[in-house]
Motif scaffolding. Structure first.
Motif, PDB file in Angstrom:
ATOM      1  N   GLY A 121       0.871  15.759 -10.846  1.00 38.66           N
ATOM      2  CA  GLY A 121      -0.030  15.282  -9.807  1.00 38.66           C
ATOM      3  C   GLY A 121      -0.035  16.157  -8.570  1.00 38.66           C
ATOM      4  N   HIS A 122       0.416  17.393  -8.718  1.00 32.64           N
ATOM      5  CA  HIS A 122       0.553  18.234  -7.535  1.00 32.64           C
ATOM      6  C   HIS A 122      -0.454  19.378  -7.467  1.00 32.64           C
ATOM      7  CE1 HIS A 122       3.916  16.236  -5.663  1.00 32.64           C
ATOM      8  NE2 HIS A 122       4.468  16.095  -6.833  1.00 32.64           N
ATOM      9  N   LEU A 123      -1.474  19.322  -8.295  1.00 30.17           N
ATOM     10  CA  LEU A 123      -2.576  20.267  -8.124  1.00 30.17           C
ATOM     11  C   LEU A 123      -3.642  19.549  -7.305  1.00 30.17           C
ATOM     12  CD1 LEU A 123      -4.101  22.855  -8.598  1.00 30.17           C
ATOM     13  CD2 LEU A 123      -4.850  21.957 -10.814  1.00 30.17           C
ATOM     14  N   PHE A 124      -3.860  20.029  -6.110  1.00 33.90           N
ATOM     15  CA  PHE A 124      -4.807  19.356  -5.209  1.00 33.90           C
ATOM     16  C   PHE A 124      -6.240  19.730  -5.554  1.00 33.90           C
ATOM     17  CE2 PHE A 124      -2.506  17.715  -1.288  1.00 33.90           C
ATOM     18  CZ  PHE A 124      -1.320  17.528  -1.980  1.00 33.90           C
ATOM     19  N   LEU A 167      -4.673  23.226   1.552  1.00 35.30           N
ATOM     20  CA  LEU A 167      -3.339  23.803   1.422  1.00 35.30           C
ATOM     21  C   LEU A 167      -3.369  25.299   1.730  1.00 35.30           C
ATOM     22  CD1 LEU A 167      -1.907  22.080  -1.823  1.00 35.30           C
ATOM     23  CD2 LEU A 167      -1.680  21.358   0.569  1.00 35.30           C
ATOM     24  N   SER A 168      -4.320  25.986   1.130  1.00 30.42           N
ATOM     25  CA  SER A 168      -4.339  27.445   1.325  1.00 30.42           C
ATOM     26  C   SER A 168      -4.618  27.799   2.784  1.00 30.42           C
ATOM     27  CB  SER A 168      -5.338  28.115   0.376  1.00 30.42           C
ATOM     28  OG  SER A 168      -6.595  27.490   0.431  1.00 30.42           O
ATOM     29  N   VAL A 172       0.839  -1.195   0.000  1.00 26.54           N
ATOM     30  CA  VAL A 172       0.000   0.000   0.000  1.00 26.54           C
ATOM     31  C   VAL A 172       0.878   1.250   0.000  1.00 26.54           C
ATOM     32  CG1 VAL A 172      -1.881   1.191   1.199  1.00 26.54           C
ATOM     33  CG2 VAL A 172      -1.643  -1.303   1.390  1.00 26.54           C
ATOM     34  N   PHE A 173       0.550   2.177  -0.854  1.00 25.22           N
ATOM     35  CA  PHE A 173       1.301   3.430  -0.964  1.00 25.22           C
ATOM     36  C   PHE A 173       0.315   4.584  -0.916  1.00 25.22           C
ATOM     37  CE2 PHE A 173       3.286  -0.006  -3.151  1.00 25.22           C
ATOM     38  CZ  PHE A 173       4.613   0.061  -2.759  1.00 25.22           C
ATOM     39  N   LEU A 174       0.548   5.504  -0.015  1.00 25.41           N
ATOM     40  CA  LEU A 174      -0.376   6.636   0.094  1.00 25.41           C
ATOM     41  C   LEU A 174       0.161   7.830  -0.685  1.00 25.41           C
ATOM     42  CD1 LEU A 174      -1.377   6.360   3.847  1.00 25.41           C
ATOM     43  CD2 LEU A 174      -2.239   5.129   1.842  1.00 25.41           C
ATOM     44  N   VAL A 175      -0.740   8.455  -1.403  1.00 30.16           N
ATOM     45  CA  VAL A 175      -0.412   9.681  -2.144  1.00 30.16           C
ATOM     46  C   VAL A 175      -1.533  10.676  -1.916  1.00 30.16           C
ATOM     47  CG1 VAL A 175       0.987   8.478  -3.891  1.00 30.16           C
ATOM     48  CG2 VAL A 175      -1.477   8.755  -4.247  1.00 30.16           C
ATOM     49  N   ALA A 176      -1.390  11.854  -2.488  1.00 23.13           N
ATOM     50  CA  ALA A 176      -2.326  12.919  -2.119  1.00 23.13           C
ATOM     51  C   ALA A 176      -3.567  12.987  -2.975  1.00 23.13           C
ATOM     52  CB  ALA A 176      -1.611  14.271  -2.160  1.00 23.13           C
ATOM     53  N   ASN A 177      -3.557  12.302  -4.123  1.00 25.57           N
ATOM     54  CA  ASN A 177      -4.727  12.436  -4.988  1.00 25.57           C
ATOM     55  C   ASN A 177      -4.756  11.338  -6.042  1.00 25.57           C
ATOM     56  OD1 ASN A 177      -2.947  13.346  -7.143  1.00 25.57           O
ATOM     57  ND2 ASN A 177      -2.784  15.206  -5.926  1.00 25.57           N
ATOM     58  N   GLY A 178      -5.854  11.343  -6.786  1.00 29.83           N
ATOM     59  CA  GLY A 178      -6.077  10.271  -7.738  1.00 29.83           C
ATOM     60  C   GLY A 178      -5.203  10.350  -8.973  1.00 29.83           C
ATOM     61  N   THR A 179      -4.924  11.548  -9.443  1.00 29.50           N
ATOM     62  CA  THR A 179      -4.046  11.681 -10.608  1.00 29.50           C
ATOM     63  C   THR A 179      -2.709  11.015 -10.320  1.00 29.50           C
ATOM     64  OG1 THR A 179      -5.092  13.696 -11.412  1.00 29.50           O
ATOM     65  CG2 THR A 179      -2.793  13.374 -12.016  1.00 29.50           C
ATOM     66  N   ALA A 231     -12.866  23.812  -6.102  1.00 29.58           N
ATOM     67  CA  ALA A 231     -11.676  22.973  -6.031  1.00 29.58           C
ATOM     68  C   ALA A 231     -10.519  23.584  -6.815  1.00 29.58           C
ATOM     69  CB  ALA A 231     -12.008  21.589  -6.579  1.00 29.58           C
ATOM     70  N   TYR A 232      -9.366  22.980  -6.703  1.00 28.76           N
ATOM     71  CA  TYR A 232      -8.208  23.253  -7.565  1.00 28.76           C
ATOM     72  C   TYR A 232      -7.670  24.684  -7.465  1.00 28.76           C
ATOM     73  CZ  TYR A 232      -9.486  18.781  -9.615  1.00 28.76           C
ATOM     74  OH  TYR A 232      -9.767  17.457  -9.793  1.00 28.76           O
TER      75      TYR A 232
END
Lengths: 352, 352, 352, 352
Positions: free
Chosen positions: C233-236, C242-243, A54-61, C29-30
């Motif tokens: 993959g770094h646009l939440f 974050l803000s 299992v690897f955790l990341v911040a989002n689906g992309t 979002a975003y």
């Protein structure tokens, strides 16, 4: 009247509480915190997959792009639905992570791929011909971008096609919980038992702040995936804030409860939209999204009243004759309000 | 009976002689030889483009991939015909050189793109939406993969569409000479005057050993292109052997003479094929290739007799009923024999 | 006894409260949430840079890699200190984001680069020679990996060298707040006024959960940076989380207060370590880290007692004679305890 | 007076004749010509390596970059001499082909790496630490950039170090023939028997027009290498012109004869240079290159008289006091003239 996306909602109270608890004291960084051990155990239990990594990341992309890059070489073709998030909504993240790669979009009604169409698409990429990209992998989305759901049998049929071509299969499960609730299937039946090799397990859209998990059912590629995650900037130092979210998410079926709430709201919304004059449901409503064809006039009334949702595809023109139909996407979240649905109906009927 | 490709032919005598001459004595390496100065002047004169920059590489795949990478960012969409060489025959070279990129295939009859279809395809990539790849560039092939030819007006119409979206345009001219001969157009009219920004000027297929040129009509990106060429291993040390080929190729219209010979043989071949029982010409024959639908039995006779050509697409199945039609591609070169055409007719008619 | 890293600490209460507040209700979002507008204004005000553009990401590796990729072409040389995080601790993230690139490590005492050494290093990469990578950019770290600090004048001197070679300069400010507190310099003087083009503004290590900001002082490359962020993959999606962190972080000088607390604890710790028998401070203590040379026996006592800190470099051997010296790194955070310092002294002196 | 490089020379007569013969008639494209079968057999016989796979490309940069990319992952460290061609003369080609990678330069006298230094360099990259790039591979150059030569035993000692870290080893043999002639070693002893996994077999510098071979001693990665070659634009259509060169090159020891001629001329040149007033040979002359320290005045006389050679490193300053020493590199080729050596001596002694 918030139906723009499941990512305009916030995090569920249980997730926020877990976050507060996780903040206490010091903890090892980079996934070595104890909570990550518990997350690993929880995912393995939830998916009946004792060897899964299992690897955790911040989002689906990120979950998608890392999964694909781990299985597909730079010269690989990636077969996906033509409306898949990886194809149309990630600014080329898969190609970036793969350092090349070619998405091969497969058409299909209601966001779903038919096994025969998949076989045909794969066959168009000649095998063993050095002039062509090579068959790389298949990626399926469940629930789909059209709000429909594959059953475990349908997933298995698609995986069987892939397996016939010796291709690994990824599942983009950004809305997996919604699909599980919709079908009643078990996580294992919907994924590895049906032939899925690697899964993007969505959580952000379904009540978390910012976390998705990559579940690798065959641990052989675990170290490569770990390096790819780090190298892409996706290994968090204060990783405990990711593990805390996932731990709470999977505990006591919270993820399914949140998804059920969203799906239920979508049932109610579907009823409202279907009954509007001139309206038509465009895709079978199976998860937490409703796609409806509406008279443009109806749409304009809703927009004027401040309703939030997107025309679909979201670059569809806003201009045009009032009696022309537009297609709109409405997304329900774990905390969508009944009141918003009532309000939407009112403004769309011009009773606002 | 050699019709497999224009790259199964050797080099023209004038090219070989130029190579022998170039071999005399010492010469500066890496394109600093004097012959490269003459090549530059010759290309500029031939294309009436006094500011054009010229880069020699060994083949068309490289010329295409370098051209595209110089104009298209890693997150760019590259619009091309769905059968374009860059899309189906380069093992993902454009994506490799671009470090990403997404080919957007545009359908079109007989290998050609219709301006309206191009506009539609470009419009499907939403502008300024960070979630999507961005509109990057357009690449056109002339002569096309189907052996058809765009006129300068047709190229201009497509470039106008691209310009309307602020997109640069590349031409894959692997068979440009054949297209020029077919249309009688001038090199300038067919390229920069019609709106082409960068050209892959083919030579290998048309009587050289191994050399194609990238012609950059706006020199602003010259240094970047030079670095990209070097970094991809395509800056030759004994560069004089590339410049010698191109110099001979463009001198005294040799390139057009060679292409004319190939096109003329294709006319003869077309006549033969069209007259075969059960046969049908599939694409208008305009350059040096003929695509014919044949009864499988006819095809089998030719194969048994040792004829060389490909079914098309080349991964088409060889198995099937004898009376079923197959589509075959026949390519003529600068040195295709009349005798081979006669022999092909004979075996196909079962008279071999 | 927690001195392993500033990322083993949790988030400050103000940050957690901001997160809870941000969770209320729905939000676009975003990065289109209103809080991001406030963050932008706050950063501009804090840095006296009204045109600066701000991009939030989850960590420093990402901020660094995106910054570098936005300014350095794939064939660029990136000049950095030989111990810089980008060089030794990011698993090649800069090279991945740049799609190539070559880090050119510059030696320098105490983690700092001397302007003459920088000039020499840049000069070794020949200018305008196609066979070599090209001079790409400079990246400086402040506070450094050795816990030392550049003054604004020192940064300006290094930027002047870079400017002399027409190179842009990035600052890795993972510990910028610690450097500002240490020097008393203003954010503007330490960055753009000294010649910095783009800044990784650290926040995670200094009391946030997971957020760093890229501050782009010249907005020209803003759109490219936005695309690169999304593609990596770094646009939440739920960007408000974050803000919210950054807003609280920069409000009422919280970031400086947190850094001051960490620096102050490091002063105390330095005193304790320097007074140990056989110990020696290795780098001038200027920010929140102390590097000390210790007898291995002292180190072993601390380890046995459960103290957390790393030998440095962290792959240094744990084995060896007891009286041999080892070098250890101790990091203080916003919430380092006095009690931990007292306890560490005790166990190191064998009084535990 | 041509001593600039071995790539300013032309091709040997035997190579040109082979090219002319290869041009006759039609031949299958893309390496399926019969001559490639003969080349494969010849290489296997020459290297006593019956399972070796052979890939022809146009130059050494490509052979190196493909070899490295086939063995080193994108997050790999590549250990090489600090003056290696892959590090300083390929514009980042290895990094491009690898899609990342980090060259780790190892210092060493006279262009050679000492096994202990190699071991030390490898050990600085921590094993299994996700924050660091990973140990990827080793690449050695023989003959070296300094004109020195490794013996088979020296190569074996370096390979043993690599093997101790489980790392594959590449040899950049752009001047392998010169090294073989210098040592009298067999091709097998110098390469796979000493532990080399993959070889760039140089031919262009040593009497060919434009061809080098990649020799893969373990065929397992052959298909990957083939795809990488195609994708990088290095699979030639009229491939017979590459195979013809290599076939002639390896037939009847032509490659060794050409290298011997070059080495012999270097011996003569060394004698001349060493005897010049104020001159000194800088590296042991072992192959076809001589590095000499000369008074600047001597150098200026040679330049004025039109002699061709480079100061080394080649970006060394041309300006400075007359009595200051400069270092110059002189390269001999298979066809270097005795007369040129005589003439050089004369002008350098001011007798021109």
């Amino acid at each position: 009247m918030e139906f723009a996306s499941d990512n305009t909602s916030g995090a569920a109270p249980q997730i926020m509480q877990a976050l507060m608890r996780a903040n206490e004291g010091f903890a090892p960084a980079y996934g070595r915190e104890q909570a990550m051990e518990r997350v690993r155990a929880l995912v393995r239990e939830t998916f009946e997959a004792p060897r899964a990594e299992v690897f955790l990341v911040a989002n689906g992309t990120t979950a998608n792009a890392l999964s694909i890059a781990t299985f597909c070489p730079p010269w690989g073709a990636i077969f996906c639905h033509e409306q898949a998030h990886v194809q149309v909504d990630e600014c080329g993240a898969p190609e970036f992570f793969v350092s090349g790669g070619k998405m091969v979009p497969v058409p299909g009604a209601h966001g779903k791929i038919d096994p025969d169409d998949l076989a045909r698409a794969i066959a168009t990429v000649p095998q063993g011909d050095v002039h062509s990209v090579q068959r790389g992998m298949v990626t399926l989305t469940n629930a789909t971008e059209a709000g429909t759901v594959y059953s475990p049998d349908e997933i298995a049929a698609l995986c069987e096609v892939a397996r016939g071509f010796c291709l690994p299969v990824h599942m983009d499960g950004a809305r997996l919980a919604n699909a599980l609730v919709a079908t009643g299937a078990s996580p294992a039946d919907m994924t590895w038992r049906a032939g899925i090799d690697i899964l993007s397990l969505g959580a952000t859209k379904n009540g978390c702040l910012a976390v998705d998990a990559v579940v690798l059912f065959d641990p052989e590629k675990a170290w490569e995936l770990e390096l790819r995650r780090k190298r892409a900037g996706h290994l968090f130092s204060k990783h405990r804030f990711l593990s805390a979210q996932i731990e709470a998410y999977l505990t006591d079926d919270l993820w399914l409860d949140l998804a059920r709430a969203a799906n239920d709201r979508a049932v109610a919304l579907e009823g409202v939209l279907a009954a509007l004059p001139g309206a038509r449901i465009v895709h079978p409503r199976q998860a937490n999204m409703v796609f409806a064809s509406l008279p443009r006039a109806t749409h304009r009334r809703a927009m004027s009243a401040g309703a939030h949702y997107y025309l679909w595809p979201h670059w569809a023109s806003l201009e045009g004759p009032s009696d022309e139909a537009v297609t709109a996407r409405f997304v329900c979240s774990w905390n969508t309000n009944d009141a918003d649905i009532v309000a939407l109906e009112r403004v769309m009927r011009g009773q606002g």
